[in-house]
Write a protein that holds these residues in place. Sequence first.
Motif, PDB file in Angstrom:
ATOM      1  N   GLN A 192       0.831  -1.203   0.000  1.00  0.00           N
ATOM      2  CA  GLN A 192       0.000   0.000   0.000  1.00  0.00           C
ATOM      3  C   GLN A 192       0.869   1.258   0.000  1.00  0.00           C
ATOM      4  N   ALA A 193       1.955   1.232   0.747  1.00  0.00           N
ATOM      5  CA  ALA A 193       2.855   2.382   0.784  1.00  0.00           C
ATOM      6  C   ALA A 193       3.500   2.602  -0.588  1.00  0.00           C
ATOM      7  N   ASP A 194       3.908   1.517  -1.239  1.00  0.00           N
ATOM      8  CA  ASP A 194       4.500   1.633  -2.582  1.00  0.00           C
ATOM      9  C   ASP A 194       3.498   2.207  -3.581  1.00  0.00           C
ATOM     10  N   GLU A 195       2.241   1.737  -3.511  1.00  0.00           N
ATOM     11  CA  GLU A 195       1.204   2.249  -4.404  1.00  0.00           C
ATOM     12  C   GLU A 195       0.975   3.739  -4.162  1.00  0.00           C
ATOM     13  N   ARG A 196       0.953   4.140  -2.910  1.00  0.00           N
ATOM     14  CA  ARG A 196       0.740   5.550  -2.564  1.00  0.00           C
ATOM     15  C   ARG A 196       1.896   6.411  -3.073  1.00  0.00           C
ATOM     16  N   LEU A 197       3.123   5.939  -2.901  1.00  0.00           N
ATOM     17  CA  LEU A 197       4.278   6.684  -3.400  1.00  0.00           C
ATOM     18  C   LEU A 197       4.232   6.834  -4.918  1.00  0.00           C
ATOM     19  N   THR A 198       3.875   5.768  -5.602  1.00  0.00           N
ATOM     20  CA  THR A 198       3.759   5.816  -7.061  1.00  0.00           C
ATOM     21  C   THR A 198       2.709   6.829  -7.473  1.00  0.00           C
ATOM     22  N   SER A 199       1.580   6.823  -6.784  1.00  0.00           N
ATOM     23  CA  SER A 199       0.514   7.772  -7.074  1.00  0.00           C
ATOM     24  C   SER A 199       0.978   9.215  -6.863  1.00  0.00           C
ATOM     25  N   LEU A 200       1.667   9.462  -5.761  1.00  0.00           N
ATOM     26  CA  LEU A 200       2.149  10.809  -5.473  1.00  0.00           C
ATOM     27  C   LEU A 200       3.204  11.257  -6.481  1.00  0.00           C
ATOM     28  N   ARG A 201       4.059  10.334  -6.910  1.00  0.00           N
ATOM     29  CA  ARG A 201       5.071  10.677  -7.910  1.00  0.00           C
ATOM     30  C   ARG A 201       4.435  11.057  -9.234  1.00  0.00           C
ATOM     31  N   ARG A 202       3.362  10.329  -9.615  1.00  0.00           N
ATOM     32  CA  ARG A 202       2.640  10.686 -10.844  1.00  0.00           C
ATOM     33  C   ARG A 202       1.981  12.048 -10.701  1.00  0.00           C
TER      34      ARG A 202
END
Length: 56
Positions: A42-52
């Motif tokens: 979940q943390a990885d998905e959130r980071l990816t979302s924020l980077r986009r």
Amino acid sequence: MTSKLTDKQKATLWQQRRAASYQASCRLAGYMLSEPAITLEQADERLTSLRRQYGG
């Protein structure tokens, strides 16, 4: 025949073992730890979302 682990699988397994070891050593020392609110995935998905979102 056993299959070899991918680098991502190795990293995940290492992180799980590290976390379990840390929690066990804290319990031995008498510390109380709370569980994280989110999982690593979940943390990885959130980071990816924020980077986009922020172009990082």
